[in-house]
Design a protein around this motif. Structure first.
Motif, mmCIF file in Angstrom:
data_model
loop_
_atom_site.group_PDB
_atom_site.id
_atom_site.type_symbol
_atom_site.label_atom_id
_atom_site.label_comp_id
_atom_site.label_asym_id
_atom_site.label_seq_id
_atom_site.Cartn_x
_atom_site.Cartn_y
_atom_site.Cartn_z
ATOM 1 N N LYS A 239 89.942 1.236 -3.263
ATOM 2 C CA LYS A 239 89.478 1.909 -2.042
ATOM 3 C C LYS A 239 90.536 1.859 -0.946
ATOM 4 N N LEU B 135 87.202 5.108 -8.967
ATOM 5 C CA LEU B 135 86.172 4.818 -7.962
ATOM 6 C C LEU B 135 84.846 5.480 -8.323
ATOM 7 N N LEU C 240 85.796 8.704 0.899
ATOM 8 C CA LEU C 240 87.034 8.545 0.141
ATOM 9 C C LEU C 240 87.147 9.576 -0.981
#
Length: 342
Positions: A249, A271, A282
């Motif tokens: 992240k 992710l 993100l």
């Protein structure tokens, strides 16, 4: 205002254009001879793990077509095969398994050849006895693989580049895992390589380490994810890998800022395996970047890059960062592996 449907259509078109670029890349006889196993594996994994039925069908059809072509060139594995040719057969065997093609004879051949090599021959070190080293040179431009500790090539006397320990570990993770899933021991077992995860932490950050080392560490972490979830088959819980989850992240924004689609693709792919939804900031940031960074020919990466295999790999990772997988629940490929992560 762009609707959700239009965004999906744009994303799907980008994925198809990328896959078309990779497929065109393999149309050359010379390129296919050098990178055929890579191409078979790419389309097999897209066909095995995509949620979109159209992508699954496209991936499987092209994987089987490329597989038939590859098998005409490589009907069997010679007993005196090099380690690099052995790895090509391992990759193709794994691809076959992902699309339901059985080849018991091929497994026997690979086991016989693999027994000729030691862990050091295949991985550069012996993970049963030591952690990934930081003194293993890259292969020299004259094609000689020099032994550990060498700083100049024994053959041509050129200065050698040294691999980071994260690079060595990443390749060992991927190669032992894929081989093990194909029924072959590639110098060492996958758990023997994975067990060094605690030793490799904490992972390097940009302000304190060379940029190349940071990127190698990121790829090592993404390959922890890939090998623990069987390359986009299962979701993983962030509780199992809290440091790795945080590390991924923390590097999305810098990868976008530094215009690195290959890294962005692997970060988004990993992710999403941890459960981050498409609406997460993100994921949205990385997706927006990848869609804007695609080249006119459908590829990602530097159009002037002379290493065409790298352009193809960058395109493959960008596709994986954009596409949606058909997850089969949350689990590790083997529950026993959780002990190696602590």
């Amino acid at each position: 205002m762009t609707t959700a449907t239009e965004k999906l259509r744009t994303r799907d078109q980008a994925i198809e254009r990328g896959l078309d670029f990779i497929y065109r890349f393999g149309s050359s006889r010379e390129r296919f001879a050098n990178y055929g196993s890579f191409l078979v594996c790419c389309f097999a994994l897209v066909g095995a793990s995509s949620r979109d039925p159209k992508l699954r069908r496209l991936g499987r059809e092209r994987a089987k077509q490329l597989l038939r072509r590859w098998l005409r060139i490589h009907p069997s594995l010679p007993l005196d095969a090099t380690s690099s040719l052995l790895l090509e057969f391992v990759l193709v065997r794994y691809a076959q398994s992902r699309i339901g093609v059985r080849d018991p004879k091929g497994v026997t051949q690979m086991r016989t050849v693999a027994d000729r090599f030691s862990a050091t021959d295949l991985l550069g070190f012996d993970p049963a006895a030591e952690p990934p080293p930081d003194d293993l040179p890259y292969c020299c431009v004259c094609t000689l693989q020099n032994p550990r500790g060498r700083k100049t090539c024994k053959q041509c006397k050129r200065r050698l580049r040294i691999q980071s320990r994260y690079r060595v570990w990443m390749e060992a993770l991927a190669n032992t895992y894929v081989a093990e899933r194909s029924g072959v021991r590639f110098g060492a077992s996958y758990p023997e390589v994975l067990k060094w995860a605690p030793h490799m932490r904490p992972y390097p950050i940009g302000d304190e380490h060379d940029e190349e080392v940071v990127w190698d560490a990121l790829y090592a972490v993404t390959h922890i994810v890939y090998t623990l979830n069987d390359y986009n088959t299962y979701r993983l819980s962030p509780r199992w890998l809290p440091q790795e989850f945080a590390y991924l992240k923390a590097n999305v924004e810098s990868a976008c800022t530094q215009d690195d689609p290959e890294t962005v693709g692997e970060l988004l792919d990993s992710l999403k395996a941890f459960g981050l939804p498409t609406r997460h900031p993100l994921i949205q940031r990385g997706t927006k970047y990848l869609l804007a960074a695609q080249n006119e020919d459908g590829s990602w990466g530097d159009p002037e890059e002379e290493n065409l295999r790298r352009r193809c790999h960058t395109t493959w990772t960008a596709i994986d960062g954009l596409r949606t997988c058909a997850w089969r629940g949350q689990r590790l490929i083997s529950p026993k592996l959780r002990l190696s992560l602590k």
